[in-house]
Enzyme design. Structure first.
Site, PDB file in Angstrom:
ATOM      1  N   THR A  44      -1.168   3.376  -4.860  1.00  0.00           N
ATOM      2  CA  THR A  44       0.256   3.535  -5.122  1.00  0.00           C
ATOM      3  C   THR A  44       0.513   4.046  -6.540  1.00  0.00           C
ATOM      4  OG1 THR A  44       2.399   2.447  -4.815  1.00  0.00           O
ATOM      5  CG2 THR A  44       0.678   1.160  -5.928  1.00  0.00           C
ATOM      6  N   VAL A  57       0.841  -1.188   0.000  1.00  0.00           N
ATOM      7  CA  VAL A  57       0.000   0.000   0.000  1.00  0.00           C
ATOM      8  C   VAL A  57       0.878   1.241   0.000  1.00  0.00           C
ATOM      9  CG1 VAL A  57      -0.235  -0.059   2.526  1.00  0.00           C
ATOM     10  CG2 VAL A  57      -1.899   1.193   1.159  1.00  0.00           C
ATOM     11  N   SER A  58       0.571   2.195  -0.869  1.00  0.00           N
ATOM     12  CA  SER A  58       1.263   3.472  -0.951  1.00  0.00           C
ATOM     13  C   SER A  58       2.765   3.260  -1.190  1.00  0.00           C
ATOM     14  CB  SER A  58       0.986   4.285   0.324  1.00  0.00           C
ATOM     15  OG  SER A  58       1.335   5.626   0.179  1.00  0.00           O
ATOM     16  N   TRP A  59       3.634   3.714  -0.280  1.00  0.00           N
ATOM     17  CA  TRP A  59       5.078   3.480  -0.417  1.00  0.00           C
ATOM     18  C   TRP A  59       5.354   1.989  -0.574  1.00  0.00           C
ATOM     19  CZ3 TRP A  59       8.918   0.782   2.014  1.00  0.00           C
ATOM     20  CH2 TRP A  59      10.235   1.217   1.864  1.00  0.00           C
TER      21      TRP A  59
END
Length: 272
Positions: A122, A96-98
């Site tokens: 992301t 998730v995300s980073w």
């Protein structure tokens, strides 16, 4: 939960159900920047029919302070060493995300160990469409980890979406612990100049891309960019979901993830 040394680093590693029989490979999960294991434990518990493994990045949660910087290549190699320690040969990788960037890199670097990929909120890295400047500024402020009042005041700007239910928001804030300044800086530094764009056309595994339609940090167009580059991908947009749609839309998110991971159609498309 234990401290494990792999690839020259000592990291806090959490495992769920690895000792129980399952028809599915375990999920290797990469977390968002500065986020600790506890922030994702509800997801691990909800995917109760399979194993789940993740670790805190250096200087985050219970992992010791990093001494030297790292990059996606070295941390993917470290993740593979952790899988080796627990006898895991194949995983479904999720981020998730980073951590979604890390999941992309791991799937490209260790493609032989990855069955399917799930990317949440992301981007493809450096070549991305930036989000709302107000949200990005507050996202970079470490007060969001150590000051509940700051987090509460700016939760909607930070994470958008349907946050009218106080309990999920308060529960999330309560699970966060602050990373060390060096740990947070090294996570930022790791992705400096990184992009997955050249490699994504070679990512052959079935891939689920999930985006929040009201995400102010990673705007939804980034999911379309990923989907256009990954050959065997499926894009799902959570209509009023913000950056934390896995929290605010937990039932819908879990259902979507489970249907994808268990879908024979995705495997058939990949084989074709």
């Amino acid at each position: 939960m234990s401290l494990e040394t792999a690839g020259g680093r000592t990291l806090r590693v959490a495992r769920w159900r690895l000792d129980k029989p399952s028809d599915h490979p375990p999920v290797l999960f990469f977390n968002g920047i500065g986020a600790n294991i506890e922030a994702v434990s509800p997801l691990a518990e909800a995917l109760s029919d399979r194993g789940f493994i993740m670790f805190d990045m250096p200087g985050v949660g219970g992992s010791p302070e990093p001494t030297v910087p790292y990059n996606p290549f070295t941390m993917s190699w470290t993740a593979a060493k952790i899988l080796d320690k627990f006898g895991i040969s194949e995983v479904d990788v999720m981020g998730v995300s980073w951590g979604g960037a890390m999941a992309q890199h791991f799937a490209l670097q260790h493609s032989g160990r990855v069955r399917r990929v799930v990317l949440c909120a992301t981007t493809a890295g450096m070549l991305m469409v930036p989000g709302n400047p107000a949200a990005l500024t507050k996202m970079a402020n470490p007060r969001r980890y150590i000051d509940p009042k700051f987090m509460n005041e700016h939760f909607q700007t930070l994470y958008g979406g349907a946050i009218d239910k106080a309990r999920p928001k308060d529960a999330h804030i309560g699970r966060l612990t602050p990373p060390t300044p060096r740990g947070y800086f090294y996570q930022l530094l790791a992705m400096l100049g990184w992009t997955s764009v050249p490699g994504l056309p070679f990512l052959k595994q079935p891939t689920l891309i999930m985006m929040g339609g009201d995400d102010q940090i990673v705007v939804p167009i980034n999911g379309k960019i990923l989907a256009s580059l990954i050959p065997n991908s499926t894009l799902v947009e959570i209509e009023d979901g913000g950056h934390l749609f896995l929290l605010t839309h937990e039932e819908q998110s879990i259902r979507t993830i489970r249907e994808f991971l268990d879908s024979p159609e995705a495997e058939a498309r990949a084989a074709a």
